[in-house]
Structures are given as C-alpha cells and as structure tokens.
Design a protein around this motif. Sequence first.
Motif, mmCIF file in Angstrom:
data_model
loop_
_atom_site.group_PDB
_atom_site.id
_atom_site.type_symbol
_atom_site.label_atom_id
_atom_site.label_comp_id
_atom_site.label_asym_id
_atom_site.label_seq_id
_atom_site.Cartn_x
_atom_site.Cartn_y
_atom_site.Cartn_z
ATOM 1 N N GLN A 138 32.527 63.824 58.503
ATOM 2 C CA GLN A 138 33.091 63.284 59.651
ATOM 3 C C GLN A 138 34.473 63.981 60.063
ATOM 4 O OE1 GLN A 138 32.807 59.086 58.804
ATOM 5 N NE2 GLN A 138 31.588 58.621 60.262
ATOM 6 N N LEU A 139 35.173 63.962 59.232
ATOM 7 C CA LEU A 139 36.633 64.522 59.066
ATOM 8 C C LEU A 139 36.617 65.976 59.634
ATOM 9 C CD1 LEU A 139 39.684 64.312 59.162
ATOM 10 C CD2 LEU A 139 39.499 65.042 56.715
ATOM 11 N N GLU A 140 35.709 66.879 58.787
ATOM 12 C CA GLU A 140 35.622 68.281 59.137
ATOM 13 C C GLU A 140 34.981 68.310 60.627
ATOM 14 O OE1 GLU A 140 32.860 69.456 55.877
ATOM 15 O OE2 GLU A 140 34.638 69.610 54.735
ATOM 16 N N SER A 141 34.007 67.567 61.072
ATOM 17 C CA SER A 141 33.340 67.823 62.305
ATOM 18 C C SER A 141 34.477 67.550 63.373
ATOM 19 C CB SER A 141 32.408 66.850 62.676
ATOM 20 O OG SER A 141 31.565 67.009 63.716
ATOM 21 N N LEU A 142 35.409 66.397 63.339
ATOM 22 C CA LEU A 142 36.227 66.009 64.249
ATOM 23 C C LEU A 142 37.321 66.904 64.443
ATOM 24 C CD1 LEU A 142 36.271 62.213 63.158
ATOM 25 C CD2 LEU A 142 35.622 63.180 65.407
ATOM 26 N N LEU A 143 37.913 67.378 63.306
ATOM 27 C CA LEU A 143 38.896 68.540 63.304
ATOM 28 C C LEU A 143 38.427 69.745 63.929
ATOM 29 C CD1 LEU A 143 40.922 67.994 59.892
ATOM 30 C CD2 LEU A 143 41.162 66.909 62.094
ATOM 31 N N ALA A 144 37.330 70.218 63.633
ATOM 32 C CA ALA A 144 36.460 71.291 64.390
ATOM 33 C C ALA A 144 36.598 70.893 65.861
ATOM 34 C CB ALA A 144 35.356 71.453 63.723
ATOM 35 N N LYS A 145 36.393 69.951 66.300
ATOM 36 C CA LYS A 145 36.341 69.783 67.721
ATOM 37 C C LYS A 145 37.659 69.530 68.243
ATOM 38 C CE LYS A 145 31.715 67.284 67.552
ATOM 39 N NZ LYS A 145 31.030 68.499 68.249
ATOM 40 N N GLN A 146 38.613 69.687 67.328
ATOM 41 C CA GLN A 146 40.224 69.660 68.198
ATOM 42 C C GLN A 146 40.607 68.277 68.200
ATOM 43 O OE1 GLN A 146 42.635 72.261 67.665
ATOM 44 N NE2 GLN A 146 40.730 73.030 66.502
ATOM 45 N N MET A 147 39.750 67.155 67.633
ATOM 46 C CA MET A 147 40.206 65.795 67.568
ATOM 47 C C MET A 147 41.304 65.361 66.616
ATOM 48 S SD MET A 147 36.684 63.990 68.782
ATOM 49 C CE MET A 147 35.237 64.851 69.869
ATOM 50 N N ILE A 148 42.424 65.779 67.085
ATOM 51 C CA ILE A 148 43.626 65.731 65.904
ATOM 52 C C ILE A 148 43.982 64.393 66.108
ATOM 53 C CG2 ILE A 148 45.589 66.593 65.119
ATOM 54 C CD1 ILE A 148 43.167 68.720 64.674
ATOM 55 N N PRO A 149 44.003 63.389 65.189
ATOM 56 C CA PRO A 149 44.258 62.178 65.523
ATOM 57 C C PRO A 149 45.950 61.982 65.277
ATOM 58 C CG PRO A 149 43.368 62.247 63.338
ATOM 59 C CD PRO A 149 43.399 63.662 63.843
ATOM 60 N N ASP A 150 46.664 60.973 65.894
ATOM 61 C CA ASP A 150 47.650 60.489 65.790
ATOM 62 C C ASP A 150 47.899 59.632 64.176
ATOM 63 O OD1 ASP A 150 48.881 61.399 68.259
ATOM 64 O OD2 ASP A 150 48.015 59.787 69.028
ATOM 65 N N LEU A 151 46.609 58.828 64.196
ATOM 66 C CA LEU A 151 46.409 57.978 63.311
ATOM 67 C C LEU A 151 45.016 58.012 62.426
ATOM 68 C CD1 LEU A 151 47.725 55.382 61.946
ATOM 69 C CD2 LEU A 151 46.618 54.019 63.701
ATOM 70 N N ILE A 152 45.057 57.981 61.392
ATOM 71 C CA ILE A 152 43.511 57.838 60.517
ATOM 72 C C ILE A 152 43.399 57.172 59.462
ATOM 73 C CG2 ILE A 152 44.146 59.670 58.705
ATOM 74 C CD1 ILE A 152 41.436 61.224 59.462
ATOM 75 N N GLN A 153 42.270 56.707 59.350
ATOM 76 C CA GLN A 153 41.969 55.562 58.077
ATOM 77 C C GLN A 153 40.878 56.261 57.321
ATOM 78 O OE1 GLN A 153 40.322 51.461 57.614
ATOM 79 N NE2 GLN A 153 42.595 51.275 58.648
ATOM 80 N N PHE A 154 40.837 55.926 55.929
ATOM 81 C CA PHE A 154 39.663 56.216 55.150
ATOM 82 C C PHE A 154 39.850 55.813 53.611
ATOM 83 C CE2 PHE A 154 42.171 60.361 55.467
ATOM 84 C CZ PHE A 154 42.716 60.279 54.297
ATOM 85 N N PRO A 155 38.550 55.638 53.191
ATOM 86 C CA PRO A 155 38.711 54.979 51.969
ATOM 87 C C PRO A 155 39.570 55.858 50.705
ATOM 88 C CG PRO A 155 36.635 55.588 52.064
ATOM 89 C CD PRO A 155 37.390 55.609 53.423
ATOM 90 N N TYR A 156 40.369 55.163 49.720
ATOM 91 C CA TYR A 156 41.036 56.019 48.680
ATOM 92 C C TYR A 156 41.234 54.887 47.685
ATOM 93 C CZ TYR A 156 44.275 59.325 46.259
ATOM 94 O OH TYR A 156 44.775 59.867 45.510
ATOM 95 N N ASN A 157 40.878 55.328 46.543
ATOM 96 C CA ASN A 157 41.321 54.591 45.236
ATOM 97 C C ASN A 157 41.116 55.335 44.067
ATOM 98 O OD1 ASN A 157 38.322 54.049 44.497
ATOM 99 N ND2 ASN A 157 38.580 52.970 46.461
ATOM 100 N N VAL A 158 41.323 54.733 42.866
ATOM 101 C CA VAL A 158 41.203 55.185 41.411
ATOM 102 C C VAL A 158 39.912 56.133 41.411
ATOM 103 C CG1 VAL A 158 43.003 54.043 40.593
ATOM 104 C CG2 VAL A 158 40.555 53.445 40.424
ATOM 105 N N LEU A 159 38.697 55.660 41.941
ATOM 106 C CA LEU A 159 37.618 56.255 41.926
ATOM 107 C C LEU A 159 37.109 57.075 42.930
ATOM 108 C CD1 LEU A 159 35.317 53.253 40.078
ATOM 109 C CD2 LEU A 159 36.802 55.052 39.212
ATOM 110 N N ASP A 160 37.390 56.488 44.231
ATOM 111 C CA ASP A 160 36.942 57.302 45.445
ATOM 112 C C ASP A 160 38.159 58.318 45.881
ATOM 113 O OD1 ASP A 160 36.001 58.206 47.704
ATOM 114 O OD2 ASP A 160 35.644 56.057 48.597
ATOM 115 N N ARG A 161 37.887 59.339 45.781
ATOM 116 C CA ARG A 161 39.108 60.277 46.005
ATOM 117 C C ARG A 161 38.419 61.552 46.865
ATOM 118 N NH1 ARG A 161 40.072 60.812 40.702
ATOM 119 N NH2 ARG A 161 40.206 62.958 40.716
#
Length: 284
Positions: A138-161
Amino acid sequence: MIKLALGTVQFGLPYGINNQFGVPEDGELSNIFSLAKEAGIDVLDSAQGYGNAEERIGKLSKNEFHVITKFKKLESPLPFHLELKESLRKLKSDSVYGYMAHDGDLLIGNPAWWDSLKKAKELGLVKKIGYSLYSVNQLESLLAKQMIPDLIQFPYNVLDRRFESYLSHLASLGVEIHTRSVYLQGLLHMDPNQIPIYVRALHPYLIQVREIVNKYDVSLSQVCLGFCIQNPFINKVVIGVDNVFQLTENIDLCKKESLTEETMNELLSIEVKDKNLLNPANWK
C-alpha cells in the motif's frame, strides 16, 4: 513531550485479543483523559469505525487534545463531505489535527479522494492529512501516485518490522510517523503456551522475546514499548488502554532507562519469516 498517543478504539468497542475489561465507563474514561493530559500526551487517535469513540471524546475530553480521526468511505461531494462533518459534530470541534483514510486501499481505489483531503486541509477543517496502512505494498503504491502524506500510521513492534526500511525515507519527506500495535494487539503479553491456535505459528518468536526479557532483566512491557519509542524516526507510538492503571503503567515505562544497545540488537535479530502472520486480519 511524551512520545505516546492515546488510541481510542477501546473507548467505543471491546477490542484486542487480550482485552479483559471491556469498554471503560464515563468516569473511568474522564480519569484516563485527565491523566493523559497531565502526563503530556497530546494526541488522541480515533476513527469513524470505532463505535461511539468520537462522541465520547467530544463529551469527555474537554477539547484538550489534538484529535486524529479516520474515514472508511466518502460519499458526498467535495469538499464538504458528510463524513468529516459528522466527525466534527461528534467531536464538538470545528477542525481536527489529522484526517486519514482508515485503509490505504481507499485512496488507491479512489485517487480523487486525495484531492478531497487536500481541499479539507486548505479550508482549515484539518491540519494534517494522510492514511493508515496495513501492508508495505500500500505504501509503495501511494507514494508512486505522489500521495505524500503529512501524517501516516502503520503497525510496528518487536516482531512486526515490515515498514522499518521506509522510516528514514518518510522522515526525509517531512511525514509525521505514528506507529500502532506495540503489543501486537495484546498477543505479546499473552503466555506463549496459551495463545489461540490461529496464531500458534508465532509461538517460537514469542519465546525469543521472553528469553531476551529474562536475559536482560527487564519487563516485557518495557521491551515492547521501549523498542518503539527509542526509534528516532517514530514521532508517536499509539497505545490503547482500558483503564487508568494501564495508562499509568505505560507512562511510567516511558520514564525508565532506555534499552541498551545490546538488548536492541538482539530484538532486531528476531525475524518472522511468514509476514502474513503479523497482520491480525489474517488471524482466523
């Protein structure tokens, strides 16, 4: 300023694999907001899909926080779409700090909605626009479409990197980075031998985390939260709590000494092979 943001899904819905308390009553929620404000937490993360969370924020938070909310669809014409108006009504506010697509696929499938978000920002209805993500694709697709966000949220933890390699690039673009799922929806706190069968494949990785916790004589919560907070590219770590006690615990954890470089390196050495296991949507 403390690096935590307060997630609000638990204020509108019983949420999380390890939730034992349900939705907090009004009195408890008011106390949660008061403690958060006192501790320097300045962001509430909400969404139109979080039950009545927006209404409870509007009723009980005293308009003392920067509020982020998310939409699941846009039905009405630009720029005054009904969904944003309804959120502002429930929140009892003229504007919000952040307005985001609840799932990046919404914008990938409806690029015109990005223009709607930009217009809402121009009109002063929102300060920052962006999206919440579930996959790197999703991130790669949105950036390719030049939808550069001011704010982004995604999962991140000791297992999910999964998003780790993109943090530096996003920061260089001036994106405010928020991460969620610090405890993997509560799974990291569960006894590895008691986890549901549909996540049993994560058992060896949960054991690895416990071994590191024991080796360096730190708490599991300190390891999970510290791992995220100490990342220099992450602006806010979104946590969910069911009561004042849980919030107090998380605030106290932020005041503890940082994890050592050796501890961090051992955590970084854990690699979940099947990335599909890291998305709770696949826990069936």
